[in-house]
Design an enzyme around this catalytic site. Structure first.
Site, PDB file in Angstrom:
ATOM      1  N   ASP A 598     -42.247   3.224  31.438  1.00 54.04           N
ATOM      2  CA  ASP A 598     -42.237   3.052  32.192  1.00 54.04           C
ATOM      3  C   ASP A 598     -42.297   1.492  32.196  1.00 54.04           C
ATOM      4  O   ASP A 598     -43.037   1.465  31.933  1.00 54.04           O
ATOM      5  CB  ASP A 598     -42.213   3.053  33.152  1.00 54.04           C
ATOM      6  CG  ASP A 598     -41.342   2.989  34.318  1.00 54.04           C
ATOM      7  OD1 ASP A 598     -39.498   2.849  34.881  1.00 54.04           O
ATOM      8  OD2 ASP A 598     -41.814   2.785  35.910  1.00 54.04           O
ATOM      9  N   ASP A 960     -45.091   6.013  36.378  1.00 55.10           N
ATOM     10  CA  ASP A 960     -46.191   5.519  37.342  1.00 55.10           C
ATOM     11  C   ASP A 960     -45.717   7.237  38.299  1.00 55.10           C
ATOM     12  O   ASP A 960     -45.754   7.496  40.011  1.00 55.10           O
ATOM     13  CB  ASP A 960     -45.848   5.163  38.238  1.00 55.10           C
ATOM     14  CG  ASP A 960     -44.157   4.539  39.204  1.00 55.10           C
ATOM     15  OD1 ASP A 960     -43.079   5.073  38.567  1.00 55.10           O
ATOM     16  OD2 ASP A 960     -43.881   2.752  39.146  1.00 55.10           O
ATOM     17  N   ASP A 964     -39.725   9.061  37.537  1.00 57.56           N
ATOM     18  CA  ASP A 964     -39.838   9.643  36.212  1.00 57.56           C
ATOM     19  C   ASP A 964     -40.425  11.238  35.768  1.00 57.56           C
ATOM     20  O   ASP A 964     -40.978  11.297  34.293  1.00 57.56           O
ATOM     21  CB  ASP A 964     -41.438   8.589  35.467  1.00 57.56           C
ATOM     22  CG  ASP A 964     -41.000   6.890  35.653  1.00 57.56           C
ATOM     23  OD1 ASP A 964     -39.600   6.170  34.742  1.00 57.56           O
ATOM     24  OD2 ASP A 964     -41.912   6.610  35.874  1.00 57.56           O
TER      25      ASP A 964
END
Length: 1308
Positions: A598, A960, A964
């Site tokens: 990410d 994080d 996700d």
């Protein structure tokens, strides 16, 4: 639509689901068409590995009958585009026609045709992750009796087999029947594991209700068959059939004739129906019926009793084998090692039971508070009542009052708004605003009635309602959507209780390895029986010796030795701040060759700093307002937007919310307050958020702004909107979000013509850009009556907010380390594409010397079909606003394609969606060089990870935890950057919030993987050394004595097994991975060569000792003449004296074989203990080296020290010193040859590469195949071209599929 209707429907071809194919082939495939089907073609969605001939059409036992049926190997997901692929085959429509013809054939060639009916089999949770096949069975008394008799006569062995094989239990006790008549159901997962389980069908009697009202079959409450609950009630008995699978209750739907999940509202309900049916609550009678059928609203994780855990652990096949071994050893008076194994097993079982018990207690404590929350429920005709949350049922009307409320269920918000902390679900404790479900006059299901994500109306179980704001009705109301384990929290708990099994090839190879050892043991048993029969030994002695071979060839300590390596790796990771909730995945980390990251909060810093504001007017963009200058922001719509367009809340005097919103609001220097009851402004409700200018602010014509209504931000929509009321001014709507999205809602004339170029100026420098817009609203309409579509239209563009998002210091070095180790790095972000490209450049993910190709794909519009274009992105310099800034420019000239890997594809989530829908044949080609994926929704992130897995990549995902979660769970290895010790979102959690944990994890994974191979090889050699020695001695009906076995098993092997695994990971990542399979050529060759060397050494020693001049009846000459005491102990090998019940006697052969085997075990341990390039050098493992030195010293001491008592204890004979030197020479020669073979051949990577090239070996991994194809394709990539989905070359469906954790990568 039924399957038949789907087949006969005309128009656009629709892809068939894999489950549909499975059902169609089971129901329809006749034997007459078997030959033609297998020889001519395969379905269009099958991958290369599935597109094979008759060999891949395998025969499997059908659960219902035990007979073999033709089973089509299916991919995990169908991926095809309805056109003929390059490999040949039928189109989807052709396959539909084939199936239609198949149905007309008779079932004359399959025995299952007479027994297998549609009503005997169905799919449970069709299309979901936990999809299962369900088969109906009826218990037969005579079969049960026979099974009981069989168990008694087999001393419980039959029951044990049924315990290990649930399907056999059902087949033995029951006969197939329809699901409607079944009292037992057999369940089989539809994944690659095909796991079986069985459940009893139980009954729920409505008469068990404590209700005071009389329930009759024609009662109005149960006649409405729109609801599953009512359809499940069998009339006139008023009872319900149900099963409970993995904590979820399923009831029999009498109308549809199948088991359906209960415990949630029906998906077909529209928002109007929800408001009408449940808006005023359920009656007491409805609640009681639902409570009885749905069960309590509890997430019960029982603390498993210790005796249950103990029994379950003891019945493990490994411990059953140990029990067999121990019993055999006791019968042979081999009590010392038997007791040692018993003690080790008890310790192992005790530790395992303790860990399981602790986990059970922790999980129980985690969820027990959920079951005892007091809630307010509105009952129809009875008003609001307080009750415990366990009594809640789907459809109940919750009244939310006060703040800091834990949600005991999933509920749909229908009135008022809430601010919720969803940290438990997402891992990010940022307040999320929930809005009420609008009441629309539409029959569309409530989840799909709007473009926006339906989850913004749902309060999830386990989350905390920080703030509840009532609307005009005076109460915050929510309808219970799901209860118990059907809730979001329940689903998380179930994922912990029933984790998805792993299919890493190492573990399957381990089973094959054990089976090979069993096969070897069987050969040894036959040899033993032959020798002992010819020698005329007693039958009981013969049987004992034959069974003894099994315990020698299959080492009981193998699983324990393998587990220690993973435990040590887990401890090392914990010291580095990386926590693991799935230790088996540590080995998988060693195979990672692609890592997805990410961007925000992972590659870049969490905090965003306001860099500047670019306002615009009719003349275009104005001068940049720099926040660093300290100048106050002038009053205007832009200032009002920054002050009010956010989702911040005031909690205990502190402003909380999204960091971006917080930075933006703080830049205005305004203040936030909550409107009190005496706050009287038209249209402003009590408890509304009010923002006011600070006292030092000047020239602000309004006293403040009240936020009336929010349309919250969502990743899918990429925007948020608020409706506000200026005190003494207008009612306005403000929008902020992704610039492209915001501009699309604005009046075209208000968007500056230089919008794209201005946006590129900042995004190419890595800035995060947010656009702002507004419009005036009429005050006559109530805010709740305004739809989002109406508010978000004809907006006036205000300008761009520029935020700086800097790279973390650790990002570039880590990415460079991964790239240098040939581990692909990919960025998956929800941010702007241009920003993502710049961050990829700055971080080193895309080297400066390599090109970026932008892929843009557009949906079908009007007469134009879907299109895809390829443009080369080039960095150029341009003077903008007096500064030299880089920005992305599209090169129009045609450039050289460059070599493989010299370019990277960048695309947005929108393009990714269009490609998967219309250009699926291009998807694998794009993914081979796809590096930057921007504007990706959470669902698209998961899909992308899955697509990479289909190309045989071992995928890691680092994020994080906010958006996700899906990708973290989908990846082979998910790493969550969180300060919490463990995250439910991923198997690994790093307390250090940067990506340094990724290479650490890969290093430890590689070390753990190599350690596992070392232990496999060592345990194989140890067992084979002992096996060869014992079989040689069996030739003379001799064997090793108990103390000789004990010394080898306990003093040598056990200590080595515990200490060999202590090597840490090598600090440098090398550009190749360790072998991922036990059956890779180098590993197999290593084991085979060392076995042959050991065999040769033992045979040479065995034969040579018999040819020595002192090997005779006159044994006194074997030792020095001075040692009289020793000579008295020596017995002639030709006149053996039995020593103990195991038939061992002292002899020169026994002494020679024992010394050779014992010291060889130490030598093999040293040779197999690998160091560089994946583990620390062996000499750094001080404990292991010390153990080897002590063991070798003790063995040499025994060999050369003439101590009569020691020799007597170990049943050894004294030999001349020269023969002892010969033994040392043989062992030294074996060590030198083994070392040379291991280092010069087995570990010689260059040699294996030459061999591969010489024999033309190429990797069978999908991504390697595609790389080779693309490297030889001069037309790839197609720069400055646009293709359309109706073009033949774009429609061709090249499909690929690969089960998770599978890889055929070359293992060198």
């Amino acid at each position: 639509m039924t399957q038949e209707e789907a087949l006969n429907s005309k128009g656009t071809e629709q892809p068939l689901r894999s489950s549909q194919w499975r059902m169609d082939f089971r129901k329809s495939l006749p034997g007459t068409l078997t030959q033609s089907v297998t020889e001519t073609t395969t379905p269009p969605f099958l991958s290369r590995q599935h597109k094979r001939s008759v060999k891949e059409w395998r025969m499997r036992p059908e659960p219902l009958t035990g007979t073999s049926v033709l089973r089509l190997p299916l991919p995990s997901r169908p991926q095809f585009s309805g056109q003929l692929g390059s490999g040949g085959g039928l189109t989807s429509s052709s396959w539909k026609c084939l199936l239609r013809k198949i149905r007309q054939e008779k079932w004359n060639h399959f025995s299952m045709g007479d027994h297998f009916r549609k009503d005997q089999h169905a799919l449970l949770n069709e299309g979901e992750e936990n999809e299962m096949e369900i088969f109906g069975y009826r218990t037969q008394g005579c079969r049960q009796t026979l099974c009981i008799v069989g168990s008694v006569f087999s001393l419980g062995i039959l029951s044990l087999v049924f315990y290990w094989r649930p399907a056999w239990h059902v087949w033995a006790h029951c006969v197939p029947c329809s699901l409607q008549e079944a009292d037992v159901v057999l369940l089989r997962t539809t994944d690659e594991f095909q796991t079986y389980s069985w459940k009893k069908v139980t009954w729920i009697y409505l008469s068990a209700s404590n209700s005071t009202f009389s329930l009759t079959p024609d009662h109005p409450l149960i006649t409405d068959e729109d609801y599953i609950i009512n359809r499940a009630i069998r009339k006139p008995d008023l009872k319900v059939r149900c099963i409970k699978v993995q904590k979820i209750r399923y009831v029999w739907d009498n109308l549809e004739g199948r088991f359906q999940k209960i415990g949630s509202l029906e998906d077909w309900l529209s928002s109007a129906k929800i408001h009408l049916k449940f808006g005023s609550g359920l009656t007491r009678e409805e609640q009681e019926i639902r409570r009885l059928i749905c069960g309590p609203n509890t997430i019960n994780v029982e603390i498993t009793p210790i005796w249950k855990l103990l029994v379950k652990e003891v019945l493990n096949p490994f411990y059953v084998f140990q029990l067999f071994s121990v019993c055999l050893w006791f019968s042979e008076d081999y009590m010392e090692y038997a007791f040692a194994i018993i003690i080790m097993s008890i310790m192992s079982i005790a530790l395992t039971v303790y860990d399981l018990r602790e986990q059970s207690v922790k999980l129980h404590r985690l969820v027990e508070s959920h079951n005892s929350i007091m809630v307010s429920v509105c009952r129809r005709k009875a008003g609001i009542q307080e009750l415990e949350s366990r009594f809640l049922v789907p459809g109940d009307l919750l009244i939310l009052m006060g703040n800091k409320v834990q949600m005991p269920c999933d509920a749909i918000l229908i009135d008022g708004s809430c601010v919720v902390d969803e940290g438990m679900l997402t891992g990010e404790s940022i307040p999320v605003t929930k809005t009420p479900l609008p009441k629309l006059d539409s029959s569309v299901p409530w989840k799909t009635q709007r473009e926006a994500d339906y989850k913004r109306h749902v309060l999830f179980c386990g989350t905390e309602v920080i703030q509840a704001k009532a609307a005009c009705s005076g109460a915050v109301r929510a309808v219970v959507l799901q209860t118990g384990f059907s809730t979001a929290k329940g689903d998380l708990v179930r994922s912990i209780l029933y984790p998805k099994p792993m299919n890493f090839k190492l573990y399957r190879d381990a089973i094959r390895f054990l089976l090979c050892l069993v096969g070897t043991a069987t050969t040894g048993m036959i040899y033993t029986l032959c020798v002992y029969v010819l020698s005329g030994e007693p039958p009981e002695e013969m049987v004992k010796k034959a069974l003894d071979v099994i315990t020698i060839a299959v080492p009981p300590a193998l699983p324990a030795a393998l587990t220690t390596g993973i435990i040590y790796a887990q401890r090392r990771l914990k010291k580095k701040g990386i926590f693991c909730i799935s230790p088996q995945r540590i080995n998988v980390c060693g195979q990672l060759n692609l890592v997805c990251f990410d961007k925000t909060g992972t590659l870049t810093k969490d905090g965003l700093d306001l860099w500047g504001l670019v306002p615009c007017d009719k003349n275009g963009f104005q001068e940049v307002h720099s926040f660093a200058s300290g100048k106050a922001l002038p009053w205007g719509p832009l200032c009002a937007a920054m002050a009010s367009c956010h989702s911040l809340i005031l909690l205990d005097g502190t402003i909380q919310g999204d960091p971006l919103d917080l930075k933006m609001f703080e830049a205005t220097t305004w203040e936030m307050a909550i409107s009190e009851d005496n706050f009287h402004i038209k249209g402003v409700p009590a408890q509304a958020v009010v923002v006011t200018p600070c006292k030092t602010a000047s020239q602000v014509p309004v006293e403040g702004i009240a936020i009336l209504h929010q349309f919250p931000f969502s990743s899918a929509l990429q925007r948020m909107t608020v409706i506000v009321q200026e005190m003494g001014g207008d009612r306005l709507a403000f929008m902020k979000g992704a610039p492209e999205r915001v501009a699309s809602f604005c009046q075209p004339e208000t968007v500056p013509t230089s919008f794209v170029s201005e946006l590129q100026i900042y995004t190419t420098q890595g800035f995060r850009v947010i656009a702002l817009a507004y419009k005036k609203l009429e005050t006559e309409h109530h805010t709740t009556a305004l739809t989002r579509e109406k508010v978000e239209s004809d907006l006036i563009f205000l300008g761009l907010l520029i935020l700086e998002n800097q790279l973390k210091e650790e990002t570039r070095p880590v990415l460079e380390e991964l790239i240098s180790a040939r581990i692909r790095t990919v960025m998956i972000t929800g941010d702007n594409l241009q920003t993502a490209i710049t961050v990829a450049r700055k971080s080193g993910m895309v080297p400066e010397s390599q090109k970026v190709i932008l892929i843009e794909a557009n949906e079908t519009t009007g007469s134009s079909s879907a299109s895809i274009s390829w443009k080369l992105v080039e960095e150029k310099k341009q003077i903008a606003y007096g500064n030299q800034d880089n920005y992305i420019n599209i090169r129009e000239e045609v450039s050289d394609n460059g070599g493989e890997g010299s370019y990277h594809f960048a695309l947005s989530g929108k393009s990714f969606h269009v490609i998967t829908q219309h250009f699926s044949s291009l998807l694998p080609k794009i993914l081979i060089n796809g590096t930057i994926f921007a504007r990706m929704s959470p669902g698209q992130k998961s899909s992308l990870v899955e697509e990479f897995q289909k190309l045989d990549y071992f995928v890691g995902m680092c994020g994080d935890g906010a958006n996700d979660c899906g990708a973290l769970k989908m990846a082979h290895v998910g790493i969550s950057l969180s300060e919490q010790e463990a995250s439910v979102a991923s198997p690994f959690t790093s307390k250090t919030p940067n990506i340094e944990c990724v290479p650490r994890l890969i290093k430890e994974g590689r070390a753990a993987l190599v350690t596992s191979f070392c232990m496999f090889k060592y345990m194989a050699l140890y067992s084979m050394i002992q096996y060869v020695g014992v079989l040689l001695l069996y030739w003379e009906t001799n064997s090793l004595s108990n103390y000789q076995f004990l010394f080898q098993d306990l003093a040598i092997t056990t200590l080595i097994g515990v200490t060999m695994n202590l090597n840490g990971a090598y600090p440098k990542l090398v550009p190749f991975r360790p072998a991922g399979r036990l059956i890779s050529p180098p590993l197999l060759l290593s084991v085979i060569l060392n076995i042959l060397l050991s065999l040769a050494m033992h045979i040479v020693g065995f034969i040579l000792v018999q040819r020595q001049p002192w090997y005779s009846m006159e044994m006194h000459s074997a030792c020095t003449a001075q040692n009289e005491s020793i000579s008295k102990l020596i017995t002639s090998p030709t006149v053996p004296e039995k020593m103990g019940s195991n038939g061992a006697f002292t002899s020169f052969e026994n002494t020679t074989v024992w010394f050779l085997g014992t010291i060889n075990c130490i030598i093999v341990a040293l040779i197999f203990s690998k160091g560089k390039p994946f583990r620390q050098p062996t000499y750094t493992n001080y404990i292991f080296v010390l153990v080897l030195i002590i063991q070798l010293g003790v063995c040499l001491f025994i060999l050369f020290a003439d101590i009569p008592e020691l020799y007597r204890r170990l049943d050894l004979l004294c030999t001349p010193v020269l023969w002892r030197v010969y033994i040392v020479i043989m062992l030294s020669s074996n060590f030198i040859v083994s070392l040379v073979v291991e280092e010069a051949i087995i570990e010689n990577r260059a040699l294996w590469m030459i061999i591969k090239r010489r024999f033309g070996y190429q990797s069978k991994s999908q991504y390697r195949i595609w790389q080779r194809d693309l490297a030889n394709d001069p037309s790839w990539p197609p720069l400055n071209q646009t293709s359309y989905s109706d073009m033949q070359e774009c429609g061709s469906g090249v499909s690929y599929s690969n089960p998770v954790f599978e890889s055929n990568e070359e293992q060198l």
